[in-house]
Scaffold this motif. Structure first.
Motif, mmCIF file in Angstrom:
data_model
loop_
_atom_site.group_PDB
_atom_site.id
_atom_site.type_symbol
_atom_site.label_atom_id
_atom_site.label_comp_id
_atom_site.label_asym_id
_atom_site.label_seq_id
_atom_site.Cartn_x
_atom_site.Cartn_y
_atom_site.Cartn_z
ATOM 1 N N ILE A 86 19.782 5.291 -3.282
ATOM 2 C CA ILE A 86 18.726 5.324 -3.893
ATOM 3 C C ILE A 86 18.183 3.350 -4.061
ATOM 4 O O ILE A 86 19.640 3.255 -5.203
ATOM 5 N N THR A 87 17.656 3.148 -3.766
ATOM 6 C CA THR A 87 17.892 2.086 -4.615
ATOM 7 C C THR A 87 15.788 2.146 -5.915
ATOM 8 O O THR A 87 15.676 2.568 -6.044
ATOM 9 N N GLN A 88 16.716 1.468 -6.672
ATOM 10 C CA GLN A 88 15.702 1.706 -8.092
ATOM 11 C C GLN A 88 16.084 0.245 -9.072
ATOM 12 O O GLN A 88 16.862 -0.669 -8.199
ATOM 13 N N GLY A 89 14.929 -0.406 -10.090
ATOM 14 C CA GLY A 89 15.282 -0.920 -11.257
ATOM 15 C C GLY A 89 17.096 -1.612 -11.538
ATOM 16 O O GLY A 89 17.602 0.024 -11.819
ATOM 17 N N THR A 90 17.428 -1.836 -11.739
ATOM 18 C CA THR A 90 18.987 -2.084 -12.685
ATOM 19 C C THR A 90 18.485 -1.630 -13.986
ATOM 20 O O THR A 90 19.403 -1.305 -14.594
ATOM 21 N N ASP A 91 17.825 -1.991 -14.927
ATOM 22 C CA ASP A 91 17.274 -1.853 -16.436
ATOM 23 C C ASP A 91 18.098 -0.059 -16.687
ATOM 24 O O ASP A 91 18.561 -0.399 -17.615
ATOM 25 N N THR A 92 17.790 0.429 -15.534
ATOM 26 C CA THR A 92 17.820 2.225 -16.116
ATOM 27 C C THR A 92 19.311 2.437 -15.609
ATOM 28 O O THR A 92 19.477 3.578 -15.244
ATOM 29 N N LEU A 93 19.585 1.730 -14.039
ATOM 30 C CA LEU A 93 20.643 2.290 -13.671
ATOM 31 C C LEU A 93 21.979 2.724 -14.132
ATOM 32 O O LEU A 93 22.390 4.044 -13.431
ATOM 33 N N GLU A 94 22.457 2.274 -15.342
ATOM 34 C CA GLU A 94 23.252 3.130 -16.264
ATOM 35 C C GLU A 94 22.925 4.434 -16.329
ATOM 36 O O GLU A 94 24.312 5.217 -15.976
ATOM 37 N N GLU A 95 21.968 4.549 -16.647
ATOM 38 C CA GLU A 95 21.607 5.759 -16.838
ATOM 39 C C GLU A 95 21.316 7.053 -16.084
ATOM 40 O O GLU A 95 21.504 7.924 -16.017
ATOM 41 N N THR A 96 20.637 6.732 -14.748
ATOM 42 C CA THR A 96 20.057 7.902 -13.955
ATOM 43 C C THR A 96 21.521 7.907 -13.290
ATOM 44 O O THR A 96 21.905 8.504 -12.277
#
Ligand code: ASP
Length: 326
Positions: A86-96
């Protein structure tokens, strides 16, 4: 040769961002198909299914959307994918990553990645991160390890990873434990054995609200005093040091902890909360005696995800058990 099947979903974030016009800020516009075209080498490693499930800055992802992404990923595994990226923004990566890890009940790996530099920037890291993430998702050694974040050549466990730099290329780290592995010469290398994982059932409730407040010097009590009245179902406090708050917060925490779960984590960015070291008013021993639970190594944001999920499947009574094993 029959190549393994790999599924990739794009959710948005810097990896998908570019400016519409010169001089404008970057926004998510790049589809999953276009991201895939940036890593032609992948075609020699896997048969890839790619879908653009969203084009969002990661600050605007929400739990309902993440549950739909999870269900898409699980479907891909049932369809024969050996792993999901899954590619996504890094700002909330630790939460997702934490969110997915508590719910990922497959042996196949789920790997999250993103980019710190958008596609048009010199030295864009998106393609390299995507290719690395795919290599991790395809590796036999990634099985039964749950969810990982792959960034800048490193593999981080979902429960340890944090974004620890706002703009640097090396933005992710796993304080205390270090990365779970790394990519070297295109091979996937784990540095330690997989840890024990705790899997939760899918939440039946999704409207629960968990507040996250940070302790700060001489903070007033206005917000915390209103937590119950505002209808929150749980409270996480990013506490000072080893899990402390100022004396003025103690009585109100005691009142709140009688009604809803209260977790105290450390706001320091690294290390664990204490259990039995300090005895002053507002210390971890004082707060534990008043009904709060200490987060251990779980950072405040991950503790909030855990509590949201536990309340969602009505297992908040087991919270202490989930915090002990961090
Ligand atoms: N700066 C962010 C990123 O790295 C933006 C976001 O999280 O969407 O992707």
């Amino acid at each position: 040769m029959d190549l393994p099947k790999l599924a990739i979903a794009a959710l948005g974030g810097t990896v998908s961002m570019q400016a519409r016009n010169a001089g404008e800020g970057v926004i998510p516009t790049v589809s999953g198909e276009t991201l895939l075209a940036s890593v032609p080498e992948l075609a020699t490693l896997a048969r890839v299914t790619v879908e653009t499930l969203g084009l969002l800055p990661s600050a605007s992802l929400d739990f309902d959307f993440l549950l739909s992404v999870l269900s898409w990923a699980k479907f891909q595994i049932r369809q024969g994918a050996v792993g999901v990226v899954i590619t996504q923004g890094t700002d909330t990566l630790e939460e997702t990553a934490t969110f997915f890890d508590y719910l990922w009940d497959h042996d196949e790996p789920l790997v999250l990645t993103g980019a710190m530099r958008s596609a048009a920037q010199a030295g864009a890291d998106g393609p390299a991160n995507l290719l690395d993430a795919c290599r991790v998702a395809l590796a036999e050694s990634s099985r039964q390890r749950g969810v990982h974040v792959v960034m800048n050549g490193q593999i981080h466990s979902a429960n340890a990873v944090r974004k620890t730099d706002s703009l640097a290329l090396q933005a992710f780290s796993s304080p205390v434990v270090g990365p779970a592995g790394m990519l070297m010469e295109n091979t996937v290398n784990y540095l330690r054995l997989p840890g024990r994982r705790r899997i939760l059932p899918l939440p039946q409730l999704t409207t629960q609200k968990i507040a996250l407040l940070e302790a700060s010097l001489c903070a007033d009590t206005l917000l915390i005093e209103n937590i119950l009245e505002l209808g929150y179902d749980g409270l996480v406090i990013a506490g000072f040091g080893a899990g402390h708050v100022g004396a003025s917060w103690v009585e109100v925490i005691e009142t709140i902890a009688r009604k809803i779960p209260v977790i105290v984590a450390t706001r320091t960015g690294s290390g664990s909360t204490a259990q039995s070291t300090y005895g002053f008013t507002g210390s971890e021993m004082d707060l534990i005696s008043k009904g709060a639970l200490m987060a251990g190594f779980l950072c405040p944001r991950k503790a909030r995800i855990l509590l949201w999920l536990l309340v969602g499947c009505q297992r908040q009574d087991e919270l202490a058990r989930f915090l002990v094993q961090n």
